[in-house]
Design an enzyme around this catalytic site. Sequence first.
Site, PDB file in Angstrom:
ATOM      1  N   HIS A 149      60.841  45.342   8.550  1.00  0.00           N
ATOM      2  CA  HIS A 149      59.696  45.224   9.215  1.00  0.00           C
ATOM      3  C   HIS A 149      58.740  46.131   8.510  1.00  0.00           C
ATOM      4  CE1 HIS A 149      57.294  46.999  13.161  1.00  0.00           C
ATOM      5  NE2 HIS A 149      56.699  45.930  12.469  1.00  0.00           N
TER       6      HIS A 149
ATOM      7  N   GLU B 224      60.734  49.152   8.265  1.00  0.00           N
ATOM      8  CA  GLU B 224      62.123  49.512   8.882  1.00  0.00           C
ATOM      9  C   GLU B 224      62.899  48.515   8.551  1.00  0.00           C
ATOM     10  OE1 GLU B 224      61.065  51.037  13.145  1.00  0.00           O
ATOM     11  OE2 GLU B 224      60.258  48.977  12.965  1.00  0.00           O
TER      12      GLU B 224
ATOM     13  N   ASN C  93      58.164  51.315  17.373  1.00  0.00           N
ATOM     14  CA  ASN C  93      57.598  50.693  18.454  1.00  0.00           C
ATOM     15  C   ASN C  93      58.111  51.263  19.714  1.00  0.00           C
ATOM     16  OD1 ASN C  93      55.726  49.003  17.230  1.00  0.00           O
ATOM     17  ND2 ASN C  93      57.083  47.206  17.093  1.00  0.00           N
TER      18      ASN C  93
ATOM     19  N   SER D  26      58.756  42.499  14.414  1.00  0.00           N
ATOM     20  CA  SER D  26      58.250  43.719  14.707  1.00  0.00           C
ATOM     21  C   SER D  26      59.232  44.176  15.989  1.00  0.00           C
ATOM     22  CB  SER D  26      57.030  43.799  15.219  1.00  0.00           C
ATOM     23  OG  SER D  26      56.595  43.035  16.063  1.00  0.00           O
TER      24      SER D  26
END
Length: 653
Positions: free
Chosen positions: A143, A155, A194, A122
């Site tokens: 991800h 992702e 994120n 991540s």
Amino acid sequence: MLSESIDRVTVLGAGSMGHGIAEVAAIAGYQVVLRDIEQEFVRDGYEEIEWSLGKLEKKGRLDEDAEAVLGRVSTAIDLEESVADADLVVEAIPEQMALKRETFATIDEAAPDRAILATNTSSLSITEIASATERPERVVGTHFFNPPVKMDLVEVIEGEVTSDETVDAAFDFVEALEKTPIHVRKDVHGFVVNNVLLPFMEEPARMLAADETTVRKADAAMVYERGYPMGPFELLDYTGIDIAYHFREEAGQKPPDPIAERVERDDLGTKSGAGFYQYEDGDGATYEPDDGEGFDTLRVEALMVNEAAKLLGNDVTTPEEIDIGMRLGAGLPEGTCLTGDKLGLDTVLDKLRTLHDETGESRFVPADYLVELVESGKTGADAGEGFYQHGEGSPFHYVSYDLSEDGVLTVTLDRAERLNAFCPEMFEEVDRLLSREIDGDDVVCVVFEGAGDRAFSAGADITGFMTSSPTEMMDVDDVFRTVYRYDRPTIAKIDGFCLGAGFELALACDLRVATDSARFASPEIDLGLIPGGGATQRLVRLVGETRTKELLFTGDQIDAERARDWGIVNRVVPEDELNSAVDEFVQNFVGGPTTALKIAKQVVHEGQDASLDTALALESKSFGLLTSTDDMLEGVTAFRQGRDPEFGGGDDA
């Protein structure tokens, strides 16, 4: 459909992410090996897959028996054997760089040369992980978001030397899983979602540490004033406070004190029973709309927009991909780039500069790209351009469409992550598409459908309307008027939930075709509201006063069979016959008498609001008008010659 270059998939790690990835790969038709370091871990992961598949089968979410899907999953302990015949290896082990590098070095030696090696990290560097192999060009980040079975986003991240062919193969694989990939073109820590989401949680934590807010004030303001589905502290508790902590720790940065303190005492959120709220010994996230008064929401959103601008300025991704990521991966009602444009990028920039002047903190330094946009006058929606173009010709965020060569306009409500619930922008996009974007002369008929397989539309997204004024809410019927008055036949293609605003869209269409699993309702009464898009009037004209009152007063759902019996829908068919049933109607319009269809629709609509004598006069006048058209001449000639008519396809009256 399977990716052409991938058939056999090995997933390393049988934890929540690993067994979830293995499950979606098996559902997609891949042969899957699930591997972990101990038999107990593998067994637990396999049993989780078995349990999940059983639930999906009961809900009708699988195209085949759960047993058949499970039959494509085998298990292994030996690492080398598990990857020996793999076309794709997806690593989903703990987020420790040393462990990942060691694992990839072993995979590199044991896996076939053709194999693509993917990491489900991540935040860790794809480039550094790839450097442990002799094939860094075939290493890519994939991800997935937790839980993989439910979350649609992946992702796809390039390392510094990842080849285009590897990225393409990863995209194909993700799409074969019926997930949505976004392309992260540079190997930045935290990638896209994120990076943009973290300020939403961290900045309120810093404000809490400085006694500038309370937990409930921040959560209430972001939910009830700004329409986010969860408040920042509620979200930290839900996702795990330790996740945010380790993200900063891995980057060599200091997490906010309220986050670090809770990690130190093992108060990690819902999973530990306590976090920013108490769950075992309390009522959890309890906050009311009035609790948010005085919280600086712009401070939080300005930082999120600034993070998005950093990614864009560094050519990491695009505004569209950021916003898809924030919607699908973070569950936001709209993407952060669109939020920035609506706030005004000049407003965001001023806020960041003010905060930087007041605090000297580096996190408030505006991104160069943000400054560049504002100085060039591209300040957002009001200026006509910001991260996006706005106005006529601007991109559609919540609606997709296709106009076929024979004039069939298919309009897809494209918000599957929220069951295609209408937000204010979706209303505007449907209206703009029909009113201004598409030349009506090119359209023979319109078919409306919902993205995904769960809903036509589950109504209006209440969180998206919380910042709208009462006068703005009074205009929600505009789009339904546009659909109702559109001078080409319109068809609602209904599968799954058709509720609230979705029901009103269907009612505004001329014809409605539904699967036998479709559900219909006007549930607004349960929110202390009534339908605002015409249902009180269109429904009563369709089914009468008594049944209309039953639907409106109770808010209860009715099934497709009852909807057909009441005259709400024209056809009810099994799910696998929906396309053909709609196509039967469409083929009546393609090559049909366009003018007669247009006039017929006008006479039916206008006649309802007139006396019988006036309506009959309107019909007679329209009939006479049509007798002078080329289509009428062709129709009569074809009838006399015993052949099918070949209408011109254009208006000639």
